[in-house]
Design a protein around this motif. Structure first.
Motif, PDB file in Angstrom:
ATOM      1  N   THR A 310       0.790  -1.230   0.000  1.00 11.83           N
ATOM      2  CA  THR A 310       0.000   0.000   0.000  1.00 11.83           C
ATOM      3  C   THR A 310       0.829   1.292   0.000  1.00 11.83           C
ATOM      4  OG1 THR A 310      -0.208  -0.455   2.352  1.00 11.83           O
ATOM      5  CG2 THR A 310      -2.141  -0.891   1.001  1.00 11.83           C
ATOM      6  N   ALA A 354      13.025  -8.071   6.652  1.00 12.32           N
ATOM      7  CA  ALA A 354      13.409  -6.681   6.381  1.00 12.32           C
ATOM      8  C   ALA A 354      14.855  -6.411   6.828  1.00 12.32           C
ATOM      9  CB  ALA A 354      12.445  -5.731   7.082  1.00 12.32           C
ATOM     10  N   ASP A 374       7.321   0.524   8.439  1.00 12.07           N
ATOM     11  CA  ASP A 374       6.037   0.359   9.137  1.00 12.07           C
ATOM     12  C   ASP A 374       6.025  -1.019   9.797  1.00 12.07           C
ATOM     13  OD1 ASP A 374       3.411   0.418   9.954  1.00 12.07           O
ATOM     14  OD2 ASP A 374       2.541   0.387   7.957  1.00 12.07           O
ATOM     15  N   PRO A 375       6.908  -1.202  10.804  1.00  8.83           N
ATOM     16  CA  PRO A 375       7.035  -2.536  11.396  1.00  8.83           C
ATOM     17  C   PRO A 375       5.852  -2.901  12.292  1.00  8.83           C
ATOM     18  CG  PRO A 375       8.386  -0.983  12.610  1.00  8.83           C
ATOM     19  CD  PRO A 375       7.778  -0.222  11.458  1.00  8.83           C
TER      20      PRO A 375
HETATM   21  N1  SAH Z   1       2.851  -1.064   5.468  1.00  3.68           N
HETATM   22  C1  SAH Z   1       1.785  -2.034   5.431  1.00  3.68           C
HETATM   23  C2  SAH Z   1       1.939  -3.157   6.455  1.00  3.68           C
HETATM   24  C3  SAH Z   1       2.303  -2.782   7.850  1.00  3.68           C
HETATM   25  S1  SAH Z   1       2.064  -4.042   9.060  1.00  3.68           S
HETATM   26  C4  SAH Z   1       0.449  -1.362   5.544  1.00  3.68           C
HETATM   27  O1  SAH Z   1       0.365  -0.171   5.840  1.00  3.68           O
HETATM   28  O2  SAH Z   1      -0.563  -2.018   5.325  1.00  3.68           O
HETATM   29  C5  SAH Z   1       3.633  -4.733   9.264  1.00  3.68           C
HETATM   30  C6  SAH Z   1       4.022  -5.720   8.205  1.00  3.68           C
HETATM   31  O3  SAH Z   1       5.349  -6.183   8.520  1.00  3.68           O
HETATM   32  C7  SAH Z   1       3.160  -6.968   8.088  1.00  3.68           C
HETATM   33  O4  SAH Z   1       2.726  -7.108   6.765  1.00  3.68           O
HETATM   34  C8  SAH Z   1       4.093  -8.116   8.479  1.00  3.68           C
HETATM   35  O5  SAH Z   1       3.845  -9.299   7.749  1.00  3.68           O
HETATM   36  C9  SAH Z   1       5.455  -7.549   8.135  1.00  3.68           C
HETATM   37  N2  SAH Z   1       6.622  -8.093   8.859  1.00  3.68           N
HETATM   38  C10 SAH Z   1       6.686  -8.502  10.146  1.00  3.68           C
HETATM   39  N3  SAH Z   1       7.929  -8.863  10.462  1.00  3.68           N
HETATM   40  C11 SAH Z   1       8.691  -8.673   9.347  1.00  3.68           C
HETATM   41  C12 SAH Z   1      10.082  -8.871   9.055  1.00  3.68           C
HETATM   42  N4  SAH Z   1      10.919  -9.311   9.981  1.00  3.68           N
HETATM   43  N5  SAH Z   1      10.511  -8.570   7.826  1.00  3.68           N
HETATM   44  C13 SAH Z   1       9.658  -8.105   6.873  1.00  3.68           C
HETATM   45  N6  SAH Z   1       8.349  -7.897   7.103  1.00  3.68           N
HETATM   46  C14 SAH Z   1       7.855  -8.186   8.315  1.00  3.68           C
END
Ligand code: SAH
Length: 443
Positions: A310, A354, A374-375
């Motif tokens: 998004t 990430a 956006d973690p």
């Molecule tokens: N930016 C997006 C999702 C934010 S939620 C939005 O606004 O909709 C956080 C996202 O981080 C989730 O999709 C989750 O699957 C992902 N995530 C969690 N741990 C992660 C990691 N270690 N590396 C990459 N992505 C991760």
């Protein structure tokens, strides 16, 4: 049982009233600063040790609660506060986190919500037998007791009527709800996802195993009653866990995903992919990210923790190139399809952790201009943040759903980055959860 008079002095980060009971500091939900009440004390109970008998003095911040399970459910913690007070509480709480971390505390903007009920696009409930009857609802906080609900105010009418009707279908077809102790029974959870623009509705039936006797009848009855349901999915979860969805799923009806629009971009959303739960506020959040990024068309942008893509896709219009990274496979596959279908060509999504991904970028000395992160609530990692310090993008935009991990992470960037601006977006009305967006610029 013992009765005591207690006074609330302040609120903790969960919106619970804090005060003294002898030498002990208590934290009581639904109790506001300066209020005084008579409580019964149950020394045996760790959680909910104090039960309110009568408020002797009420706060002007208090408002009538319209939800009938407010005191037992725990899903919304601030419904007893007037909306302006909820906002003030969130602002103060974030500012305090920054202050305690010796970071500049001023919040520049607070984006309030117009919709204070029925704002969620996703509902998930558990089903259980209780005294011979099937009940459904959310788990009570810090327990595995289900709080039965007839009508949850933050969910839409459609979501409420679907989960209510499924209780009836289960009774009619003799489909057993899951028993956590014995690990028997069929239906564990129902998840409903609803698109706010296209109005498509997904129902996910989480079953304890592969078998789903009576599934065609289940699907038929559900569709007959609610023709607006566009897809029904069976998700199999046999693990002993409180995580709702299992790995394996099969589509029982429809496309297996729903589609919705955010900021005029169409998104495919699968059952397991993360998607923001408050669409109206999400659009305002993304607009803020766009404003902070202030792209001119020449920038290379990283969208870390990108979900179904998004933020990256909203920014792609004004960027030279966007690189997204996300660890959930279904989300990445949705993200790539979403880019293709919206004819956004300057974006690429990678399925990776990430931290690993960013470390590799730092090693390869990739030139990037803006990094958006956006973690999840747990925040990012020191290694990820150190990789930012090496990559040195001009701007970092941190979107956070937990101020505690946010300030912890900002401390790692403090040497090289200056906090330029901060916004709170009220995404989770009635709860203590706060969404914060921070703009950082390189020093
Ligand atoms: N930016 C997006 C999702 C934010 S939620 C939005 O606004 O909709 C956080 C996202 O981080 C989730 O999709 C989750 O699957 C992902 N995530 C969690 N741990 C992660 C990691 N270690 N590396 C990459 N992505 C991760």
């Amino acid at each position: 049982m013992k009765k005591v008079e207690l006074k609330c002095n302040s609120l903790n980060e969960r919106g619970q009233g804090i005060g003294q009971y002898g030498k002990e500091t208590f934290a009581i939900p639904n109790f506001l600063p300066k209020e005084v009440g008579i409580f019964s004390v149950d020394e045996e109970q760790k959680y909910q040790k104090f039960k309110l008998i009568k408020l002797l003095k009420t706060s002007p911040a208090r408002t009538d609660v319209k939800c009938d399970v407010f005191t037992s459910c725990g899903g919304c913690q601030l419904l007893h506060m007037k909306y302006v007070e909820q906002i003030a509480f969130k602002k103060e709480f974030v500012e305090e986190r920054f202050k305690n971390a010796k970071l500049p505390p001023k919040i520049d903007t607070v984006i309030q919500a117009d919709k204070q009920t029925e704002y969620r696009n996703k509902m998930q409930v558990a089903y259980k037998y209780r005294e011979g009857k099937i009940v459904y609802g959310f788990y009570e906080e810090e327990s595995h007791r289900i709080i039965h609900l007839n009508n949850c105010l933050v969910q839409s009418e459609r979501q409420n009527e679907i989960v209510r009707y499924i209780q009836q279908i289960m009774q009619q077809l003799k489909l057993q709800p899951y028993n956590e102790d014995k690990r028997t029974g069929l239906i564990r959870f129902i998840l409903v996802r609803e698109a706010h623009i296209t109005k498509e509705v997904m129902v996910v039936v989480v079953t304890n195993g592969d078998q789903f006797p009576g599934r065609s009848e289940f699907v038929k009855r559900l569709r007959d009653k609610f023709p607006y349901i566009t897809t029904i999915i069976q998700n199999i979860n046999t693990r002993k866990t409180s995580i709702i969805l299992g790995e394996e799923e099969r589509t029982l009806f429809g496309k297996g995903y729903i589609e919705d629009y955010l900021c005029d971009i169409k998104f495919k959303i699968s059952a397991k992919a993360f998607f923001q739960i408050n669409p109206e506020q999400t659009e305002k959040l993304y607009q803020k990210v766009e404003e902070y990024a202030a792209l001119t068309g020449t920038e290379v942008v990283v969208d870390a923790y990108s979900g179904v893509g998004t933020i990256g896709m909203v920014l792609a219009k004004k960027a030279k190139q966007v690189i997204g990274v996300e660890s959930n496979k279904q989300a990445v596959s949705n993200a790539s399809a979403n880019a293709y279908e919206n004819k956004i060509k300057n974006i690429k999504f990678y399925c990776n952790d990430a931290t690993e991904f960013l470390k590799q970028m730092a090693k390869d000395q990739v030139a990037i201009d803006v990094l958006v992160m956006d973690p999840p609530r747990s925040g990012s990692t020191t290694e990820f943040l150190n990789a930012i310090n090496q990559l040195k993008p001009q701007k970092v935009i941190y979107v956070s759903c937990d101020p505690t991990t946010l300030v912890r992470d900002l401390k790692v960037l403090e040497g090289d980055y200056r906090i330029e601006n901060k916004t709170i977006v009220d995404m989770f009305v009635g709860t203590y959860h706060v969404e914060t967006v921070v703009l950082l610029e390189i020093k």
